[in-house]
Design a protein around this motif. Structure first.
Motif, PDB file in Angstrom:
ATOM      1  N   ASN A  56       0.786  -1.223  -0.052  1.00  0.00           N
ATOM      2  CA  ASN A  56       0.073  -0.054   0.026  1.00  0.00           C
ATOM      3  C   ASN A  56       0.569   1.337   0.068  1.00  0.00           C
ATOM      4  O   ASN A  56       0.077   2.533   0.068  1.00  0.00           O
ATOM      5  N   VAL A  68      -1.477   0.127   7.637  1.00  0.00           N
ATOM      6  CA  VAL A  68      -1.331  -1.026   7.019  1.00  0.00           C
ATOM      7  C   VAL A  68      -0.453  -0.822   5.914  1.00  0.00           C
ATOM      8  O   VAL A  68      -0.537  -0.019   5.082  1.00  0.00           O
ATOM      9  N   ARG A  71      -0.155  -6.672   2.823  1.00  0.00           N
ATOM     10  CA  ARG A  71      -0.994  -7.848   2.948  1.00  0.00           C
ATOM     11  C   ARG A  71      -0.678  -9.059   2.388  1.00  0.00           C
ATOM     12  O   ARG A  71      -0.148  -9.019   1.264  1.00  0.00           O
ATOM     13  N   ASP A  74      -4.574 -14.696   2.934  1.00  0.00           N
ATOM     14  CA  ASP A  74      -5.036 -15.232   4.311  1.00  0.00           C
ATOM     15  C   ASP A  74      -5.994 -16.234   4.092  1.00  0.00           C
ATOM     16  O   ASP A  74      -6.609 -16.463   5.108  1.00  0.00           O
ATOM     17  N   SER A 203      -3.736 -12.419  12.038  1.00  0.00           N
ATOM     18  CA  SER A 203      -3.484 -11.125  12.021  1.00  0.00           C
ATOM     19  C   SER A 203      -1.866 -10.641  11.740  1.00  0.00           C
ATOM     20  O   SER A 203      -1.910  -9.738  10.972  1.00  0.00           O
ATOM     21  N   THR A 205      -0.825 -11.686   8.814  1.00  0.00           N
ATOM     22  CA  THR A 205      -0.704 -11.636   7.335  1.00  0.00           C
ATOM     23  C   THR A 205      -0.914 -10.048   6.802  1.00  0.00           C
ATOM     24  O   THR A 205      -1.114  -9.736   5.779  1.00  0.00           O
ATOM     25  N   VAL A 206      -1.274  -9.103   7.846  1.00  0.00           N
ATOM     26  CA  VAL A 206      -1.230  -7.821   7.734  1.00  0.00           C
ATOM     27  C   VAL A 206       0.112  -7.082   8.361  1.00  0.00           C
ATOM     28  O   VAL A 206       0.328  -7.334   9.680  1.00  0.00           O
TER      29      VAL A 206
END
Length: 329
Positions: A56, A68, A71, A74, A203, A205-206
């Motif tokens: 991002n 964030v 990612r 997931d 969690s 995976t972020v």
């Protein structure tokens, strides 16, 4: 003569004023130290191996703590978490069942079985008595001994079945054992721990920014396979920032941690306030990036000057000049 004296007096006063105005005060003298801006950097990576689905941020973006950054896929982690939730629901139902004990219908059913078994025993016992009575009246000629033996065996078998039924009824009336309930509860705790572990994996995976900073390098793209050994983003922290400079042995005695200094950076018109936050206790040879000729071959001590850069104008490696106050040196 008086005119010449007056002229001399005026000239003397003018010289005195000029000297007083433009001659620098010795107390205001400062020592220049040359160094560079230093900033902590963090290489951010995921703790598990999976495909990257999103990144991002771009190089130069300023991020906030908790933002964030990237990612992972997931899908599998969420399926495993859903499976754990289903297992916990089933185990919770089992624990509730054991704690509630036997239902009235179950007790009534067990009693009905015992009544039926008792009736079977009574019927078989009555048949055995009839055979024995006939045998007694006919001196063993009206019924065979085999029939009598079979009837006795049947009574014994039915009595054993009745005893088993009564034992089952007692267990149903008493309900589950405490040990069974404790075992079911322990298994529920195991499943809850597994769920917490899977939730933590989801969690992770972020990828979040650990603190405020600026993105220096974007090292992975969506579709890349992330591993704990491969950084995704390199982040330069916006705080703390400091100037790394070096002082010689003669300056060491009069330099103190906590001393306020002025910092000048090429290209910036303003003076940045700084504070000496660290003085090394170990001497070292002057690094090559120190720009003063007289210190090139000397033993010096590293000094870190912490600066407040609220506007985030200082960049890693930027040349800077630190002005030490020479009062009392």
């Amino acid at each position: 003569m008086n005119k010449k004296l007056a002229v001399l007096i005026v000239v003397a006063v003018a010289v005195a004023v000029s000297v007083y105005t433009f001659w620098p005060e010795r107390g205001a003298e400062q020592t220049k130290l040359f160094g560079n801006v230093d900033i902590r950097q963090v290489s951010l990576s995921f703790t598990q191996s999976e495909r990257v689905t999103a990144v991002n941020v771009e190089e130069g973006d300023v991020v906030k703590a908790g933002q964030v950054i990237a990612r992972l896929d997931d899908t599998v982690a969420n399926l495993e978490l859903a499976q754990a939730n289903a297992q916990i629901a089933a185990q919770e139902a089992l624990v509730a069942k054991l704690q509630a004990g036997s239902r009235p219908q179950e007790i009534a059913q067990a009693k009905a079985v015992v009544v039926q078994q008792q009736a079977n025993v009574d019927i078989a016992s009555a048949r055995l008595k009839r055979l024995q009575s006939v045998d007694s009246k006919t001196q063993g000629k009206g019924v065979s001994q085999q029939d009598i033996d079979e009837a006795g065996d049947q009574v014994a078998a039915l009595q054993a079945t009745l005893a088993q039924g009564k034992a089952s009824l007692a267990l149903v009336e008493e309900g589950p054992r405490k040990e069974d309930i404790d075992q079911a509860r322990a298994q529920l705790q195991v499943l809850a721990s597994q769920k917490a572990l899977l939730a933590e994996q989801v969690s992770r995976t972020v990828l979040l920014a650990p603190s405020d900073g600026e993105v220096r390098a974007r090292l992975m793209e969506p579709g890349d396979l992330a591993t704990p050994q491969r950084p995704v983003i390199t982040l330069a922290l916006t705080s703390p920032k400091w100037i790394r400079v070096y002082i010689n042995e003669t300056q060491l005695a009069s330099t103190r941690v906590g001393e306020a200094v002025d910092v000048h950076v090429d290209g910036l018109s303003k003076t940045i306030k700084g504070t000496i936050s660290f003085i090394s206790s170990v001497a070292e040879f002057t690094p090559k990036n120190v720009q003063t000729e007289d210190l090139r071959t000397s033993l010096v001590y590293e000094v870190r000057v912490r600066v407040d850069d609220a506007d985030n104008t200082l960049k890693l490696g930027m040349p800077a000049t630190v002005m030490l106050n020479d009062n009392g040196r």
